[in-house]
Design an enzyme around this catalytic site. Structure first.
Site, PDB file in Angstrom:
ATOM      1  N   THR A  16       0.798  -1.226   0.000  1.00  0.00           N
ATOM      2  CA  THR A  16       0.000   0.000   0.000  1.00  0.00           C
ATOM      3  C   THR A  16       0.831   1.278   0.000  1.00  0.00           C
ATOM      4  O   THR A  16       0.291   2.362  -0.218  1.00  0.00           O
ATOM      5  CB  THR A  16      -0.949   0.035   1.213  1.00  0.00           C
ATOM      6  N   GLY A  18       5.245   3.046  -0.159  1.00  0.00           N
ATOM      7  CA  GLY A  18       6.681   2.872  -0.252  1.00  0.00           C
ATOM      8  C   GLY A  18       7.127   1.951  -1.374  1.00  0.00           C
ATOM      9  O   GLY A  18       6.616   1.996  -2.498  1.00  0.00           O
ATOM     10  N   ILE A  19       8.115   1.114  -1.069  1.00  0.00           N
ATOM     11  CA  ILE A  19       8.673   0.198  -2.062  1.00  0.00           C
ATOM     12  C   ILE A  19       7.608  -0.756  -2.581  1.00  0.00           C
ATOM     13  O   ILE A  19       7.566  -1.083  -3.770  1.00  0.00           O
ATOM     14  CB  ILE A  19       9.857  -0.582  -1.467  1.00  0.00           C
ATOM     15  N   ASN A  86       7.659  -8.186   0.701  1.00  0.00           N
ATOM     16  CA  ASN A  86       8.094  -6.822   0.979  1.00  0.00           C
ATOM     17  C   ASN A  86       7.698  -6.318   2.358  1.00  0.00           C
ATOM     18  O   ASN A  86       8.367  -5.467   2.926  1.00  0.00           O
ATOM     19  CB  ASN A  86       7.511  -5.894  -0.097  1.00  0.00           C
ATOM     20  N   TYR A 155      15.159  -5.036  13.937  1.00  0.00           N
ATOM     21  CA  TYR A 155      15.124  -4.800  12.491  1.00  0.00           C
ATOM     22  C   TYR A 155      16.384  -5.348  11.837  1.00  0.00           C
ATOM     23  O   TYR A 155      16.316  -6.069  10.828  1.00  0.00           O
ATOM     24  CB  TYR A 155      14.987  -3.310  12.223  1.00  0.00           C
ATOM     25  N   LYS A 159      16.434  -8.550   9.213  1.00  0.00           N
ATOM     26  CA  LYS A 159      16.837  -8.331   7.823  1.00  0.00           C
ATOM     27  C   LYS A 159      18.033  -9.195   7.451  1.00  0.00           C
ATOM     28  O   LYS A 159      18.200  -9.581   6.285  1.00  0.00           O
ATOM     29  CB  LYS A 159      17.130  -6.850   7.584  1.00  0.00           C
ATOM     30  N   THR A 192      11.191   7.204   0.185  1.00  0.00           N
ATOM     31  CA  THR A 192       9.756   6.941   0.262  1.00  0.00           C
ATOM     32  C   THR A 192       9.058   8.132   0.902  1.00  0.00           C
ATOM     33  O   THR A 192       9.693   9.005   1.508  1.00  0.00           O
ATOM     34  CB  THR A 192       9.479   5.692   1.102  1.00  0.00           C
TER      35      THR A 192
END
Length: 260
Positions: A16, A18-19, A86, A155, A159, A192
């Site tokens: 929905t 950003g990337i 994503n 985070y 990742k 973004t």
């Protein structure tokens, strides 16, 4: 002129903004039929109107919800060729000393378990494609998989973990005889709307911009469209022999040290 993704069906999680939204736009421009997920209804409706993509309200960590989403993909499209894992979050993160355990678990549930569920369910659908198990799965990691942040421990850890997850999944698919490829992308700071809003909310927006841009030797942030272009390449048949790879798209931020 025919698009390089004509006839393909794509799933984008966290699409929905950003990337994710950039990927929805690019994949539809290249000819794919796209269904995307998320929880923000208004931007989702606007993106559907703009691109012709379809939306399913779903959070990637919702195990039961994956069955509904998978059933919809099978019934409406009859196949799945591309999955872009994503969806991610960092809200509530902190250092290893002060991160709250509930926030730690919440971030892991989205950034790590959610990616695993995306890959797992994508493979299950792709195995039912008419020509056999075929497809491309792309995982959105981060340059912070290589350059961990001291103040965003969950985070950074998640990742890094999804890089191994993508590689393990690529090995599994190859050794199982599936023509399903799994790769990762590692963006640097991307311009973004969220990042731009953060910069503009600072007392000195230009200084904030300079800080973000200074993280990259190329002295700028990535454009959403540039990241989406990498996703589209890995989704295409041009990348037919690329699997288990990770692609940095960070303006050389992780290539070495700045020097003294």
């Amino acid at each position: 002129m025919a698009g390089k993704l004509d006839g393909k069906v794509a799933l984008v999680t966290g699409g929905t903004s950003g990337i994710g939204a950039g990927a929805v736009r690019r994949l539809t421009e290249d000819g794919a039929k796209v269904i995307f997920t998320g929880s923000k209804k208004e931007p989702a409706e606007a993106l559907c109107a703009e691109t012709g993509a379809a939306f399913e309200s779903h959070r990637v960590q919702d195990v039961e919800g994956w069955q509904k989403l998978s059933d919809r993909i099978r019934s409406e499209y009859g196949r799945l060729d591309i999955a872009f894992a994503n969806a991610g979050m960092e809200a509530g993160d902190g250092s290893v000393e002060d991160v709250d355990v509930d926030n730690w678990n919440r971030i892991i549930s989205v950034n790590q378990t959610g990616v695993m569920l995306t890959i797992q369910n994508a493979i299950r659908i792709m195995k039912d494609n008419a020509e056999g198990a075929t497809g491309s799965i792309i995982v959105n990691s981060s340059m912070n998989a290589k350059l961990a942040m001291g103040n965003f421990v969950a985070y950074s850890v998640t990742k890094a973990a999804v890089l191994a997850l993508a590689k393990s999944s690529a090995m599994h698919c190859g050794l199982s005889g599936y023509k399903i490829r799994v790769n990762s992308i590692l963006p640097g700071v991307v311009a973004t709307d969220m990042i731009l809003n953060i910069m503009n909310a600072q007392p000195d927006p230009e200084a904030a911009r300079g800080m973000y841009e200074g993280m990259h030797p190329m002295k700028r942030m990535a454009k959403v469209e540039e990241v989406a272009a990498l996703v589209a390449f890995l989704a295409s048949d041009e990348a037919a022999f690329i699997s288990g790879a990770d692609y940095s798209i960070d303006g050389a931020a992780t290539a070495g040290t700045m020097g003294v």
